[in-house]
Design an enzyme around this catalytic site. Structure first.
Site, PDB file in Angstrom:
ATOM      1  N   CYS A   1       4.066   1.026   2.708  1.00  0.00           N
ATOM      2  CA  CYS A   1       4.631  -0.110   3.428  1.00  0.00           C
ATOM      3  C   CYS A   1       4.119  -1.428   2.884  1.00  0.00           C
ATOM      4  CB  CYS A   1       4.215  -0.074   4.898  1.00  0.00           C
ATOM      5  SG  CYS A   1       4.644   1.421   5.740  1.00  0.00           S
TER       6      CYS A   1
ATOM      7  N   GLY B   1       8.607  -0.546   0.038  1.00  0.00           N
ATOM      8  CA  GLY B   1       9.297   0.274   1.031  1.00  0.00           C
ATOM      9  C   GLY B   1      10.730  -0.158   1.188  1.00  0.00           C
TER      10      GLY B   1
ATOM     11  N   ASN C   1       0.308  -0.796   7.707  1.00  0.00           N
ATOM     12  CA  ASN C   1       0.366  -0.116   6.416  1.00  0.00           C
ATOM     13  C   ASN C   1      -0.819   0.838   6.343  1.00  0.00           C
ATOM     14  OD1 ASN C   1      -0.231  -1.163   2.967  1.00  0.00           O
ATOM     15  ND2 ASN C   1       0.746   0.665   3.733  1.00  0.00           N
ATOM     16  N   GLY C   2      -0.531   2.116   6.150  1.00  0.00           N
ATOM     17  CA  GLY C   2      -1.600   3.109   6.046  1.00  0.00           C
ATOM     18  C   GLY C   2      -1.304   4.328   6.900  1.00  0.00           C
TER      19      GLY C   2
ATOM     20  N   TYR D   1       0.222   2.068  -9.868  1.00  0.00           N
ATOM     21  CA  TYR D   1       1.675   2.130  -9.711  1.00  0.00           C
ATOM     22  C   TYR D   1       2.237   1.199  -8.659  1.00  0.00           C
ATOM     23  CZ  TYR D   1       6.099   4.055  -7.910  1.00  0.00           C
ATOM     24  OH  TYR D   1       7.384   4.217  -7.455  1.00  0.00           O
TER      25      TYR D   1
HETATM   26  P1  AMP Z   1       7.839  13.296 -10.320  1.00  0.00           P
HETATM   27  O1  AMP Z   1       6.786  13.686 -11.292  1.00  0.00           O
HETATM   28  O2  AMP Z   1       9.186  13.804 -10.628  1.00  0.00           O
HETATM   29  O3  AMP Z   1       7.449  13.669  -8.907  1.00  0.00           O
HETATM   30  O4  AMP Z   1       7.970  11.705 -10.347  1.00  0.00           O
HETATM   31  C1  AMP Z   1       6.872  10.901 -10.637  1.00  0.00           C
HETATM   32  C2  AMP Z   1       7.284   9.440 -10.744  1.00  0.00           C
HETATM   33  O5  AMP Z   1       7.592   8.940  -9.433  1.00  0.00           O
HETATM   34  C3  AMP Z   1       6.127   8.601 -11.258  1.00  0.00           C
HETATM   35  O6  AMP Z   1       6.230   8.388 -12.639  1.00  0.00           O
HETATM   36  C4  AMP Z   1       6.199   7.314 -10.490  1.00  0.00           C
HETATM   37  O7  AMP Z   1       6.893   6.333 -11.226  1.00  0.00           O
HETATM   38  C5  AMP Z   1       6.947   7.681  -9.251  1.00  0.00           C
HETATM   39  N1  AMP Z   1       6.002   7.839  -8.128  1.00  0.00           N
HETATM   40  C6  AMP Z   1       4.785   8.367  -8.157  1.00  0.00           C
HETATM   41  N2  AMP Z   1       4.223   8.372  -6.932  1.00  0.00           N
HETATM   42  C7  AMP Z   1       5.108   7.811  -6.114  1.00  0.00           C
HETATM   43  C8  AMP Z   1       5.107   7.525  -4.731  1.00  0.00           C
HETATM   44  N3  AMP Z   1       4.073   7.811  -3.970  1.00  0.00           N
HETATM   45  N4  AMP Z   1       6.202   6.939  -4.198  1.00  0.00           N
HETATM   46  C9  AMP Z   1       7.258   6.657  -4.971  1.00  0.00           C
HETATM   47  N5  AMP Z   1       7.326   6.912  -6.297  1.00  0.00           N
HETATM   48  C10 AMP Z   1       6.263   7.481  -6.862  1.00  0.00           C
END
Ligand code: AMP
Length: 473
Positions: A9, A35, A111-112, A256
């Site tokens: 969030c 989000g 958030n959390g 990320y």
């Molecule tokens: P996958 O390995 O198919 O599950 O997708 C991984 C990719 O999803 C990563 O390279 C990130 O760019 C993205 N990602 C990783 N963690 C998250 C998260 N918590 N929420 C949304 N996207 C994520």
């Protein structure tokens, strides 16, 4: 079901600005990446005035029309965007939550993840509390309402001391904003200031400082872990509601989650992410022709990799930024439709090339495989996948949406098995040591690395229950 997870969030709070709702709206717009499921604002115009709330499913820009924003009048506002996995109670879980109780009208956004929310909720239900939503945030409101303390700040202090886990919270009362951060400081919360005419100031709080840049606020510092800040008619007061605990800033914010133009936990994200790429290049060099990021998550690390390796950086994957929640799927299945909708390869840059492909993380591995296939299909001769964090081994209980351990590819497979699964010619991850170096976490151990180490910084009393109750669609 009590949905204790999936709380990625953004939160924002504005105090003492005649355009509070507009500024909170713009702040949410800047933090939309945190989000996309729902968003909301709550506004108040002072003592004795109603707290007005508007929230809905969807993107910030689609939810708030000029007319709706015009109705949100007042000098104080809080806002929230929420990411969650699908669920029929999703609208009920949209935030802010607002209630009228013995402490007046209050609204809250969070958030959390509260890790002891189930226990607290069960206790509250036994004493007669009725819950509308499945989100753990509602528990906080009930704790405040149930408190015998007479002031809101007193009730909040009492409520916060009962919470375990991760929270960056923003509260709105009729004439004040109160914000608080859990004693470990898992999730970020920055404080900023805006100069108004007549020497007055407005105060703003947000998950990321990119929100301050958009609204013209100056970043002052962070709300400290275990600190509560009250911005009210008597000015701003800061107090520690909890003794110092071991710090556990979420390192995934830097890997990320946060935008590279933000300062998170007091550190600019862009240089930390670039360092991750530089370390990858030093530790895992490869004879290649070109470095290509997976946009947008891999861009900054790829720039670091290319610069360190002396290789050309090319944007050979193009992202469609306008992919919304609804699109019409063709009736005949198109292979890898989902990823193609979002990304397309530039054949001209890839044909015959040995490619270093840089992304931030591999979770299940399915996205990486689709992207590797796309790059291969566009003519790449070799694909060397470089990941700017260590293998994701354990679920997060503090507000990042990671699946259960059984779905985490790195928890159940060797490096070479993962490489084969994603169909890359080589695969390498950033080491934990180099990640710590990248975020400058030396002796202090300020960060949480539980998703890579399984070493959780809080006592997870009910960890088995948390694990078994975790539901994914
Ligand atoms: P996958 O390995 O198919 O599950 O997708 C991984 C990719 O999803 C990563 O390279 C990130 O760019 C993205 N990602 C990783 N963690 C998250 C998260 N918590 N929420 C949304 N996207 C994520």
């Amino acid at each position: 079901m009590f949905d204790k997870f999936h709380e990625e969030c953004a939160v924002v709070a504005i105090h003492g600005h005649p355009e509070a709702a507009n500024l909170a709206y713009l702040s949410l717009y800047a933090m939309q990446h945190r989000g996309q499921e729902s968003a909301g604002l709550a506004v108040s115009a002072g003592k004795g005035k109603d707290v007005v709330c508007h929230k809905s499913m969807g993107h910030v820009a689609d939810i708030f029309t000029p007319e709706q924003l015009g109705r949100l009048k007042g000098d104080h506002a809080i806002g929230h965007t929420r990411y969650s996995t699908a669920g029929d109670s999703a609208h009920l879980n949209a935030q802010p939550f607002s209630v009228k109780c013995n402490k007046g009208q209050i609204a809250v956004a969070h958030n959390g993840n509260i890790t002891n929310a189930t226990e607290l909720r069960n206790d509250l239900e036994r004493s007669g509390a009725i819950f509308q939503a499945t989100s753990d945030t509602e528990v906080i409101l009930h704790l405040v309402a149930h408190s015998r303390e007479r002031t809101l700040a007193g009730a909040l202090r009492e409520a916060l001391l009962q919470l375990e886990g991760a929270y960056s919270l923003v509260f709105l009362a009729e004439d004040r904003i109160i914000v608080a951060r859990d004693p470990h400081g898992f999730r970020p919360l920055a404080m900023g200031q805006m100069e108004l005419s007549g020497g007055r100031s407005a105060y703003v709080f947000a998950s990321e400082t990119c929100a301050f840049d958009l609204i013209g606020a100056v970043y002052l510092n962070d709300v400290e872990p275990g600190e509560m800040v009250i911005a009210g008619p008597d000015g701003v007061t800061r107090e520690r509601f909890s003794p110092q605990r071991n710090r556990a800033h979420c390192v995934f914010e830097h890997v990320y989650f946060a935008r590279p133009d933000s300062i998170v936990f007091g550190q600019p994200v862009q240089p930390t992410r670039e360092k991750m790429g530089r370390f990858l290049a030093r530790r895992h060099p490869v004879d290649a022709d070109v470095v290509v990021p997976v946009p947008d998550s891999g861009v900054t690390a790829a720039i670091g990799y290319a610069d360190e390796a002396g290789l050309p950086y090319r944007q050979a994957l193009i992202r469609n930024h306008y992919v919304g929640r609804t699109f019409i799927e063709p009736s005949q299945a198109i292979r890898d439709f989902g990823v193609k909708l979002k990304l397309n390869a530039v054949r001209h840059l890839l044909e015959g090339k040995r490619v270093v492909l840089v992304d931030d993380s591999i979770v299940r591995g399915t996205t990486s495989r689709k992207i590797v296939r796309m790059v291969r299909h566009a003519g790449a001769r070799e694909i060397h996948l470089r990941i700017s964090c260590p293998p994701t081994m354990s679920p997060c209980f503090y507000g990042v949406d990671t699946p259960t351990k059984s779905e985490l590819i790195a928890a159940n497979h060797t490096l070479d098995e993962i490489r084969r699964f994603v169909e890359a010619d080589s695969l390498a991850y950033l080491s934990l040591h180099d990640l710590r170096e990248s975020v400058g976490d030396d002796e202090n151990h300020d960060y949480c690395y539980a998703c890579y180490t399984g070493d959780y910084p809080t006592d997870m009393v009910s960890i088995d229950e948390l694990l078994s109750s975790r539901k994914r669609p």
